[in-house]
Scaffold this motif. Structure first.
Motif, PDB file in Angstrom:
ATOM      1  N   VAL A  35       5.179   7.617   0.907  1.00 29.14           N
ATOM      2  CA  VAL A  35       3.861   7.154   0.471  1.00 29.14           C
ATOM      3  C   VAL A  35       3.909   6.994  -1.042  1.00 29.14           C
ATOM      4  O   VAL A  35       4.282   7.920  -1.770  1.00 29.14           O
ATOM      5  CB  VAL A  35       2.744   8.141   0.875  1.00 29.14           C
ATOM      6  N   TYR A  36       3.516   5.813  -1.511  1.00 28.94           N
ATOM      7  CA  TYR A  36       3.506   5.477  -2.935  1.00 28.94           C
ATOM      8  C   TYR A  36       2.053   5.272  -3.356  1.00 28.94           C
ATOM      9  O   TYR A  36       1.333   4.473  -2.751  1.00 28.94           O
ATOM     10  CB  TYR A  36       4.315   4.206  -3.154  1.00 28.94           C
ATOM     11  N   THR A  37       1.622   6.005  -4.391  1.00 27.94           N
ATOM     12  CA  THR A  37       0.240   5.951  -4.837  1.00 27.94           C
ATOM     13  C   THR A  37       0.177   5.537  -6.294  1.00 27.94           C
ATOM     14  O   THR A  37       0.920   6.057  -7.124  1.00 27.94           O
ATOM     15  CB  THR A  37      -0.430   7.335  -4.655  1.00 27.94           C
ATOM     16  N   LEU A  38      -0.740   4.616  -6.592  1.00 27.03           N
ATOM     17  CA  LEU A  38      -1.000   4.145  -7.958  1.00 27.03           C
ATOM     18  C   LEU A  38      -2.469   4.416  -8.280  1.00 27.03           C
ATOM     19  O   LEU A  38      -3.340   3.613  -7.951  1.00 27.03           O
ATOM     20  CB  LEU A  38      -0.715   2.641  -8.063  1.00 27.03           C
ATOM     21  N   ARG A  42      -5.838   2.182  -7.692  1.00 26.92           N
ATOM     22  CA  ARG A  42      -6.338   2.699  -6.419  1.00 26.92           C
ATOM     23  C   ARG A  42      -5.614   2.054  -5.239  1.00 26.92           C
ATOM     24  O   ARG A  42      -6.209   1.708  -4.230  1.00 26.92           O
ATOM     25  CB  ARG A  42      -7.855   2.517  -6.325  1.00 26.92           C
ATOM     26  N   GLU A  43      -4.281   1.919  -5.364  1.00 23.16           N
ATOM     27  CA  GLU A  43      -3.460   1.359  -4.288  1.00 23.16           C
ATOM     28  C   GLU A  43      -2.596   2.450  -3.671  1.00 23.16           C
ATOM     29  O   GLU A  43      -2.184   3.381  -4.356  1.00 23.16           O
ATOM     30  CB  GLU A  43      -2.524   0.275  -4.824  1.00 23.16           C
ATOM     31  N   LYS A  44      -2.316   2.274  -2.387  1.00 24.16           N
ATOM     32  CA  LYS A  44      -1.386   3.159  -1.691  1.00 24.16           C
ATOM     33  C   LYS A  44      -0.532   2.295  -0.771  1.00 24.16           C
ATOM     34  O   LYS A  44      -1.057   1.443  -0.047  1.00 24.16           O
ATOM     35  CB  LYS A  44      -2.139   4.211  -0.887  1.00 24.16           C
ATOM     36  N   ILE A  45       0.764   2.524  -0.821  1.00 24.39           N
ATOM     37  CA  ILE A  45       1.706   1.807   0.040  1.00 24.39           C
ATOM     38  C   ILE A  45       2.381   2.850   0.915  1.00 24.39           C
ATOM     39  O   ILE A  45       2.936   3.827   0.412  1.00 24.39           O
ATOM     40  CB  ILE A  45       2.746   1.031  -0.792  1.00 24.39           C
ATOM     41  N   SER A  46       2.330   2.634   2.218  1.00 22.60           N
ATOM     42  CA  SER A  46       2.909   3.580   3.164  1.00 22.60           C
ATOM     43  C   SER A  46       4.093   2.947   3.875  1.00 22.60           C
ATOM     44  O   SER A  46       3.994   1.816   4.365  1.00 22.60           O
ATOM     45  CB  SER A  46       1.866   3.996   4.196  1.00 22.60           C
ATOM     46  N   GLY A  47       5.206   3.678   3.914  1.00 22.24           N
ATOM     47  CA  GLY A  47       6.390   3.235   4.634  1.00 22.24           C
ATOM     48  C   GLY A  47       7.462   2.670   3.732  1.00 22.24           C
ATOM     49  O   GLY A  47       7.178   1.977   2.751  1.00 22.24           O
TER      50      GLY A  47
END
Length: 127
Positions: A35-38, A42-47
């Protein structure tokens, strides 16, 4: 649990393979469910696949350089210098890991530069 020095090496490899655009080796540093959070956007990238694609598609001629890494059991923090074309910035990234030493979360802080408020010149010096 993976040794702290191994976690540090994983983050070094993460940044080196990103800089070199070696996407298969980059992906090998990541857990499948990373999980990548910015926070700033306010973005989140999963996988893993989506996260690698995010890096592949990031626009511009960008380059990364590690300024400093701090490692402790289960966590690594990196301070990097990033350049995108002529724009330069610094980021701080917080990494956590799976039990087998793969990165399972990254939180990136990309601060925007700003001028300090007036009235504290007697306390600080500019560089």
């Amino acid at each position: 649990m993976t040794a702290t020095t191994d976690l540090r090496k994983t983050v070094e490899r993460f940044w080196a393979t990103a800089e070199a655009r070696h996407w298969d080796a980059f992906a090998e540093t990541l857990a499948e469910d990373v999980v990548y959070t910015l926070p700033q956007t306010r973005e989140k990238i999963s996988g893993r696949d989506r996260f690698v694609q995010f890096y592949k598609e990031y626009p511009g001629d960008w380059h990364l350089r590690i300024e400093r890494l701090v490692a402790e059991p289960g966590h690594v923090v990196s301070w990097i210098h990033a350049a995108v074309g002529l724009e330069e910035m610094y980021a701080i990234s917080f990494f956590t890991f799976t039990g087998d030493g793969l990165i399972n979360s990254i939180t990136d802080f990309w601060p925007e530069p700003y001028e300090p408020p007036a009235g504290r010149e007697h306390l600080s010096e500019r560089y």
